[in-house]
Design an enzyme around this catalytic site. Structure first.
Site, PDB file in Angstrom:
ATOM      1  N   CYS A 200       0.829  -1.237  -0.169  1.00 19.26           N
ATOM      2  CA  CYS A 200       0.173   0.027  -0.039  1.00 19.26           C
ATOM      3  C   CYS A 200       0.953   1.233   0.128  1.00 19.26           C
ATOM      4  CB  CYS A 200      -1.108  -0.034   1.080  1.00 19.26           C
ATOM      5  SG  CYS A 200      -2.613   0.999   0.937  1.00 19.26           S
TER       6      CYS A 200
ATOM      7  N   HIS B  69      -3.642  -5.255   0.720  1.00 21.42           N
ATOM      8  CA  HIS B  69      -3.253  -5.434   1.739  1.00 21.42           C
ATOM      9  C   HIS B  69      -3.158  -7.043   2.128  1.00 21.42           C
ATOM     10  CE1 HIS B  69      -2.630  -1.584   3.990  1.00 21.42           C
ATOM     11  NE2 HIS B  69      -3.528  -1.312   2.877  1.00 21.42           N
TER      12      HIS B  69
ATOM     13  N   GLU C  14      -1.362  -8.683   4.034  1.00 19.13           N
ATOM     14  CA  GLU C  14      -1.237  -9.216   5.484  1.00 19.13           C
ATOM     15  C   GLU C  14      -2.515  -9.322   6.236  1.00 19.13           C
ATOM     16  OE1 GLU C  14      -1.245  -5.949   4.321  1.00 19.13           O
ATOM     17  OE2 GLU C  14      -2.281  -4.909   5.870  1.00 19.13           O
TER      18      GLU C  14
HETATM   19  N1  LIG Z   1      -2.308   6.970   2.669  1.00 18.85           N
HETATM   20  C1  LIG Z   1      -2.171   6.190   1.541  1.00 18.85           C
HETATM   21  C2  LIG Z   1      -1.851   4.744   1.728  1.00 18.85           C
HETATM   22  C3  LIG Z   1      -3.067   3.776   2.449  1.00 18.85           C
HETATM   23  C4  LIG Z   1      -2.643   2.743   3.300  1.00 18.85           C
HETATM   24  O1  LIG Z   1      -1.721   2.306   3.337  1.00 18.85           O
HETATM   25  N2  LIG Z   1      -3.845   2.526   3.986  1.00 18.85           N
HETATM   26  C5  LIG Z   1      -3.839   1.492   5.018  1.00 18.85           C
HETATM   27  C6  LIG Z   1      -3.514   2.128   6.692  1.00 18.85           C
HETATM   28  C7  LIG Z   1      -3.899   1.202   7.595  1.00 18.85           C
HETATM   29  C8  LIG Z   1      -3.212  -0.118   7.422  1.00 18.85           C
HETATM   30  O2  LIG Z   1      -2.061  -0.131   7.801  1.00 18.85           O
HETATM   31  O3  LIG Z   1      -3.851  -1.175   7.241  1.00 18.85           O
HETATM   32  C9  LIG Z   1      -3.283   6.241   0.351  1.00 18.85           C
HETATM   33  O4  LIG Z   1      -4.314   6.769   1.049  1.00 18.85           O
HETATM   34  O5  LIG Z   1      -3.106   5.852  -0.727  1.00 18.85           O
END
Ligand SMILES: N[C@@H](CCC(=O)NCCCC(=O)O)C(=O)O
Length: 266
Positions: free
Chosen positions: A121, A230, A232
């Site tokens: 991400c 994601h 994970e």
């Molecule tokens: N801020 C960026 C990346 C978004 C992101 O990584 N969201 C997950 C945050 C919570 C987690 O760690 O699961 C965007 O908005 O593109």
């Protein structure tokens, strides 16, 4: 909370999980999410350590000497647009300049040093920027693009649940890990997205609106892969996640074996 499987021996590869610098109450904390750490330990069969974002005081070269792999996690903060000559962020956008100041140089240093790198991400977005690409800041406001953001009011299992298909690029690394699968379904929790994919990256998965959702870095000697989704999240229940973390873990184990076989210099 999911209990990570404990690697059976002390030979497990050491994976550095990059932190965010978060303000919690009156103080700053270097923090990394549990689900990333659990997936590294249980899915990549590694020994996870959280890496504070303290460069240049904490030398990046010394960090790379300590680890057999790096995980760049997701985060609610956005990469600051000056890193890719983008327009100013919308007012109120959350940033993490210390995370940017560490992750961006760390990415190129890791690739040069042959340290396996997995971006998730925000980590995916950081890798694209570090390699010379750019980002949409609010991809859902771009004509023809899907809504890739989660709904804050939804329960977590919905936010991190299946959101849209992606086409897996034939002949790529992801296709190989997935026995030639041509399409998978992924979750989607992001506002930023790839605007221009770095020339040093190779697209590995594409959303129906054309957004790049995974890429590899062909110049990397071992492993450099990034996904916008994601994996994970409940990784142990998802065959795509298990394949991805297994491939990452194998690359980290190979790096550790190579490191341990080198003569110790005084
Ligand atoms: N801020 C960026 C990346 C978004 C992101 O990584 N969201 C997950 C945050 C919570 C987690 O760690 O699961 C965007 O908005 O593109």
């Amino acid at each position: 909370m999911m209990q990570a499987q404990v690697p059976s021996s002390r030979s497990a590869p050491v994976v550095g999980v990059i932190a965010d610098l978060k303000q919690i109450g009156a103080h700053g904390f270097h923090a990394a999410g549990h689900k990333y750490i659990a997936a590294v330990v249980g899915g990549a069969h590694a020994f996870a350590v959280v890496l504070p974002v303290l460069a240049p005081q904490q030398d990046i070269a010394q960090t790379l000497d300590l680890v057999d792999g790096l995980l760049l996690t997701g985060s609610y903060s956005n990469v600051e647009p000056h890193h890719y000559a983008g327009p100013a962020s919308a007012p109120g956008t959350l940033h993490d300049p210390d995370r940017d100041a560490n992750s961006l140089p760390l990415i190129n240093a890791a690739i040069a040093a042959g340290v396996p790198l997995l971006g998730i991400c925000r980590g995916f977005q950081e890798m694209n920027v570090a390699l010379g690409g750019s980002l949409h800041q609010r991809v859902h406001e771009v004509a023809g693009m899907l809504l890739h953001k989660e709904r804050d009011e939804d329960p977590l299992d919905t936010q991190y649940g299946p959101a849209h298909p992606v086409s897996v690029v034939a002949g790529g690394q992801l296709a190989g890990w997935l026995d030639g699968a041509s399409q998978i379904t992924v979750n989607s929790l992001h506002s930023q997205g790839v605007q221009t994919l770095a020339l040093r990256a190779r697209a590995e998965a594409i959303a129906p609106d054309g957004l790049v959702e995974a890429f590899s870095v062909p110049e990397a000697s071992r492993f450099a892969f990034a996904v916008q989704w994601h994996p994970e999240w409940r990784y142990a229940d998802n065959p795509v996640s298990l394949a991805l973390f297994a491939a990452f873990g194998e690359a980290c184990a190979a790096r550790r074996a190579a490191r341990l076989s080198q003569p110790v210099t005084a």
